[in-house]
Design an enzyme around this catalytic site. Structure first.
Site, mmCIF file in Angstrom:
data_model
loop_
_atom_site.group_PDB
_atom_site.id
_atom_site.type_symbol
_atom_site.label_atom_id
_atom_site.label_comp_id
_atom_site.label_asym_id
_atom_site.label_seq_id
_atom_site.Cartn_x
_atom_site.Cartn_y
_atom_site.Cartn_z
ATOM 1 N N TYR A 1 -1.462 -1.630 10.131
ATOM 2 C CA TYR A 1 -1.623 -1.820 8.686
ATOM 3 C C TYR A 1 -0.378 -1.326 7.941
ATOM 4 O O TYR A 1 0.207 -2.047 7.131
ATOM 5 C CB TYR A 1 -2.859 -1.030 8.244
ATOM 6 C CG TYR A 1 -3.154 -1.060 6.773
ATOM 7 C CD1 TYR A 1 -3.804 -2.147 6.205
ATOM 8 C CD2 TYR A 1 -2.821 0.010 5.941
ATOM 9 C CE1 TYR A 1 -4.099 -2.176 4.854
ATOM 10 C CE2 TYR A 1 -3.113 -0.009 4.593
ATOM 11 C CZ TYR A 1 -3.764 -1.107 4.061
ATOM 12 O OH TYR A 1 -4.056 -1.131 2.714
ATOM 13 N N SER B 1 0.865 -1.188 0.000
ATOM 14 C CA SER B 1 0.000 0.000 0.000
ATOM 15 C C SER B 1 0.891 1.225 0.000
ATOM 16 O O SER B 1 2.076 1.145 0.369
ATOM 17 C CB SER B 1 -0.856 -0.014 1.274
ATOM 18 O OG SER B 1 -1.425 1.262 1.520
#
Ligand SMILES: NC(=O)c1ccc[n+]([C@@H]2O[C@H](COP(=O)([O-])OP(=O)(O)OC[C@H]3O[C@@H](n4cnc5c(N)ncnc54)[C@H](O)[C@@H]3O)[C@@H](O)[C@H]2O)c1
Length: 276
Positions: free
Chosen positions: A164, A151
């Protein structure tokens, strides 16, 4: 002949849900099936995976897709997933690690519930190590391509999503280690970093938040799952045979610019309207 004819792929995190449609894994599996691959859809949401498998079989013929209920936090279930893929389709060539979670309570460091941290690490990071570990014996026998999904959060901090972001940064390291260790034997490993993508979870975001992402993305619109799927397809196919250990941002340019650019653009617009 399709670009993936004769290939067998596992795609984790691949579903079709209503409302929302395809997620990134779902669009990737659909693109692979359209290019001749047989796909195993591994997801904890077995309803969403089965719905997609049915659609792919209706479009491309029986035996093209198989949904396998898998909790990627379990090594036993991952082992069973790989066995099912190989037994059902006679081999394994492509592993697309797309599943991931970003729970609401994955917040700041000071208040991080350690259970949340552990769970995010298990789903996002530990699972990619385990799917790779158990797929490798099959990939090594005939060459293969692994793609990990990181990401833009791998590169820059945020006010929340600490766990995350840490998993996504670590996935880039896992990608480099895998590429280094097995590239000579014909197994490539690369990573894709999506920016905000119009998948089912992102569609739930309030418009005010989506507008901020749009303002910071130098593209006509945010990417959808289909744009991401084309990059998985490229990295899975022989068209990318010279690429190993690489990270490709597919974020519409989100991290291409200096952080202050949207403010400068807004300032220029205000100045122009006050002069006009
Ligand atoms: N959509 C975005 O804006 C965006 C941005 C950056 C990165 N990503 C990454 O892209 C990937 C796909 O995200 P998405 O937007 O399609 O989200 P999504 O929530 O639709 O997809 C994630 C999938 O993972 C599955 N999953 C969750 N926990 C699981 C578990 N324990 N075992 C098996 N499957 C499990 C979910 O059921 C779901 O189908 C994720 O890794 C995400 O971090 C997405």
């Amino acid at each position: 002949m399709g670009r993936l004819t004769g290939k067998v792929a596992i795609v984790t995190g691949a579903t079709l849900v209503d409302p929302g449609g395809l997620n990134i894994g779902g669009a990737t599996a659909a693109a692979f099936a359209a290019e001749g691959a047989r796909v195993v859809l591994a997801d904890i949401n077995i309803e969403g995976a089965r719905t997609l498998a049915k659609q792919l079989e209706a479009e491309h013929g029986p035996g093209v897709a198989l949904a396998v209920e898998t909790d990627l936090r379990s090594e036993e279930q991952i082992r069973a997933l790989i066995d099912t893929a190989v037994t059902s389709f006679g081999g394994l060539h492509l592993l697309m690690n797309v599943a991931g979670v970003f729970p609401a309570d994955d917040g700041e460091v000071a208040t991080m519930p350690i259970e949340t941290w552990d769970d995010v690490l298990a789903v996002n990071l530990r699972s990619a190590l385990l799917t790779t570990k158990h797929a490798l014996p099959h990939l090594l026998s005939g060459g293969g391509s692994i793609v990990n999904t990181a990401s833009t959060h791998a590169f820059a901090g945020d006010t929340s999503l600490t766990g995350y972001g840490c998993t996504k940064a670590a996935l880039l390291a896992l990608t480099a280690y895998t590429a280094t260790q097995y590239g000579r034997e014909g197994v490539r490993c690369n990573a894709i970093c999506p920016g905000t993508t119009r998948t089912p979870p992102a569609q739930q975001l309030p418009a005010a938040i989506t507008d901020i992402y749009r303002r910071h993305t130098p593209a006509p619109d945010l990417n959808g799952p289909a744009e991401l799927a084309q990059v998985y397809l490229f990295l899975a196919s022989d068209a990318s045979s010279g690429i190993n250990g690489e990270t490709i941002r597919v974020d519409g340019g989100l991290l291409a610019h200096q952080p202050f650019v949207p403010d400068m653009v807004a300032l220029a617009a205000t100045t122009a309207s006050s002069q006009g």
